[in-house]
Design a protein around this motif. Structure first.
Motif, mmCIF file in Angstrom:
data_model
loop_
_atom_site.group_PDB
_atom_site.id
_atom_site.type_symbol
_atom_site.label_atom_id
_atom_site.label_comp_id
_atom_site.label_asym_id
_atom_site.label_seq_id
_atom_site.Cartn_x
_atom_site.Cartn_y
_atom_site.Cartn_z
ATOM 1 N N ALA A 42 43.800 23.616 -1.977
ATOM 2 C CA ALA A 42 42.293 23.698 -1.928
ATOM 3 C C ALA A 42 41.942 22.115 -1.887
ATOM 4 O O ALA A 42 40.962 21.823 -1.163
ATOM 5 C CB ALA A 42 41.904 24.110 -3.126
ATOM 6 N N ASP A 43 42.654 21.367 -2.622
ATOM 7 C CA ASP A 43 42.436 19.824 -2.962
ATOM 8 C C ASP A 43 42.335 19.247 -1.460
ATOM 9 O O ASP A 43 41.566 18.317 -0.971
ATOM 10 C CB ASP A 43 43.206 19.037 -4.047
ATOM 11 C CG ASP A 43 42.715 19.737 -5.316
ATOM 12 O OD1 ASP A 43 41.554 19.870 -5.502
ATOM 13 O OD2 ASP A 43 43.542 19.285 -6.392
ATOM 14 N N ALA A 44 43.655 19.554 -0.830
ATOM 15 C CA ALA A 44 43.665 18.976 0.660
ATOM 16 C C ALA A 44 42.771 19.310 1.488
ATOM 17 O O ALA A 44 42.086 18.591 2.512
ATOM 18 C CB ALA A 44 45.044 19.444 1.236
ATOM 19 N N HIS A 45 42.328 20.675 1.501
ATOM 20 C CA HIS A 45 41.198 20.977 2.271
ATOM 21 C C HIS A 45 40.001 20.440 1.987
ATOM 22 O O HIS A 45 39.131 19.977 3.122
ATOM 23 C CB HIS A 45 41.122 22.867 2.194
ATOM 24 C CG HIS A 45 39.876 23.144 2.894
ATOM 25 N ND1 HIS A 45 40.155 23.398 4.384
ATOM 26 C CD2 HIS A 45 38.656 23.546 2.753
ATOM 27 C CE1 HIS A 45 38.928 23.848 4.871
ATOM 28 N NE2 HIS A 45 38.157 24.115 3.987
ATOM 29 N N TRP A 79 37.728 17.774 4.650
ATOM 30 C CA TRP A 79 36.361 18.289 4.679
ATOM 31 C C TRP A 79 35.328 17.027 4.381
ATOM 32 O O TRP A 79 34.435 16.782 5.085
ATOM 33 C CB TRP A 79 35.932 19.587 3.933
ATOM 34 C CG TRP A 79 34.466 19.591 4.329
ATOM 35 C CD1 TRP A 79 33.976 20.502 5.267
ATOM 36 C CD2 TRP A 79 33.251 19.709 3.457
ATOM 37 N NE1 TRP A 79 32.703 20.709 5.149
ATOM 38 C CE2 TRP A 79 32.407 20.035 3.898
ATOM 39 C CE3 TRP A 79 33.201 18.747 2.302
ATOM 40 C CZ2 TRP A 79 30.984 20.012 3.591
ATOM 41 C CZ3 TRP A 79 32.061 18.694 1.796
ATOM 42 C CH2 TRP A 79 30.996 19.412 2.370
ATOM 43 N N MET A 80 35.680 16.354 3.216
ATOM 44 C CA MET A 80 34.731 15.307 2.820
ATOM 45 C C MET A 80 35.130 14.048 3.636
ATOM 46 O O MET A 80 33.979 13.529 3.972
ATOM 47 C CB MET A 80 34.961 15.100 1.385
ATOM 48 C CG MET A 80 34.712 15.904 0.488
ATOM 49 S SD MET A 80 35.104 15.732 -1.470
ATOM 50 C CE MET A 80 35.506 13.912 -1.655
ATOM 51 N N ARG A 90 35.763 14.230 6.914
ATOM 52 C CA ARG A 90 35.249 14.670 8.273
ATOM 53 C C ARG A 90 33.776 14.354 8.157
ATOM 54 O O ARG A 90 32.896 14.213 8.729
ATOM 55 C CB ARG A 90 35.512 15.927 8.785
ATOM 56 C CG ARG A 90 35.057 16.365 9.653
ATOM 57 C CD ARG A 90 35.926 17.683 10.472
ATOM 58 N NE ARG A 90 35.391 18.781 9.592
ATOM 59 C CZ ARG A 90 36.426 19.619 8.830
ATOM 60 N NH1 ARG A 90 37.532 19.241 8.949
ATOM 61 N NH2 ARG A 90 35.845 20.603 8.099
ATOM 62 N N ARG A 91 33.209 15.123 6.841
ATOM 63 C CA ARG A 91 31.645 14.946 6.569
ATOM 64 C C ARG A 91 31.213 13.518 6.537
ATOM 65 O O ARG A 91 30.071 13.306 7.170
ATOM 66 C CB ARG A 91 31.508 15.542 5.572
ATOM 67 C CG ARG A 91 29.945 15.810 5.069
ATOM 68 C CD ARG A 91 29.494 17.032 5.725
ATOM 69 N NE ARG A 91 28.253 17.349 5.258
ATOM 70 C CZ ARG A 91 27.056 18.049 5.960
ATOM 71 N NH1 ARG A 91 27.285 18.469 6.879
ATOM 72 N NH2 ARG A 91 26.000 17.929 5.419
ATOM 73 N N ALA A 92 31.829 12.508 5.820
ATOM 74 C CA ALA A 92 31.427 11.143 5.700
ATOM 75 C C ALA A 92 31.517 10.517 7.065
ATOM 76 O O ALA A 92 30.613 9.836 7.516
ATOM 77 C CB ALA A 92 32.464 10.384 4.640
ATOM 78 N N LYS A 93 32.540 11.105 7.884
ATOM 79 C CA LYS A 93 32.680 10.012 9.189
ATOM 80 C C LYS A 93 31.586 10.741 10.186
ATOM 81 O O LYS A 93 30.932 10.003 10.864
ATOM 82 C CB LYS A 93 34.048 10.609 9.847
ATOM 83 C CG LYS A 93 34.269 10.034 11.122
ATOM 84 C CD LYS A 93 35.716 10.263 11.638
ATOM 85 C CE LYS A 93 35.876 9.791 12.947
ATOM 86 N NZ LYS A 93 37.097 10.075 13.651
ATOM 87 N N GLN A 94 30.896 11.978 9.902
ATOM 88 C CA GLN A 94 29.973 12.693 10.772
ATOM 89 C C GLN A 94 28.648 11.850 10.419
ATOM 90 O O GLN A 94 27.847 11.682 11.191
ATOM 91 C CB GLN A 94 29.650 14.168 10.650
ATOM 92 C CG GLN A 94 30.665 15.029 11.167
ATOM 93 C CD GLN A 94 30.394 16.368 10.914
ATOM 94 O OE1 GLN A 94 29.829 16.610 10.026
ATOM 95 N NE2 GLN A 94 31.208 17.355 11.402
ATOM 96 N N HIS A 95 28.299 11.523 9.117
ATOM 97 C CA HIS A 95 27.126 10.885 8.717
ATOM 98 C C HIS A 95 27.049 9.422 8.577
ATOM 99 O O HIS A 95 26.371 8.746 8.225
ATOM 100 C CB HIS A 95 26.904 11.553 7.239
ATOM 101 C CG HIS A 95 26.577 12.967 7.254
ATOM 102 N ND1 HIS A 95 25.316 13.195 7.904
ATOM 103 C CD2 HIS A 95 27.081 13.980 7.243
ATOM 104 C CE1 HIS A 95 25.015 14.437 7.721
ATOM 105 N NE2 HIS A 95 26.237 14.939 7.320
#
Length: 52
Positions: free
Chosen positions: A19-22, A26-27, A29-34
């Motif tokens: 779960a931590d790796a997932h 995700w975080m 990828r999300r930071a890169k998008q924004h």
């Protein structure tokens, strides 16, 4: 009881490590998008008043 695995957050069950790796992926990828890692976004424009 499941075997504990040493991760960067300490000793955790395998489910928590997955779960931590997932969440880390995700975080990131999300930071890169924004644009969190985009340096051009964070630069301020300085306007100099020449009349003073």
């Amino acid at each position: 009881m499941a075997a504990m695995i040493h991760s960067k957050y300490g000793y955790e069950p395998p489910e928590w490590v997955q779960a931590d790796a997932h969440l880390d992926k995700w975080m990131k990828r999300r930071a890169k998008q924004h644009g969190a890692f985009r340096l051009e976004k964070n630069k301020k424009v300085v306007i100099k008043n020449e009349r003073c």
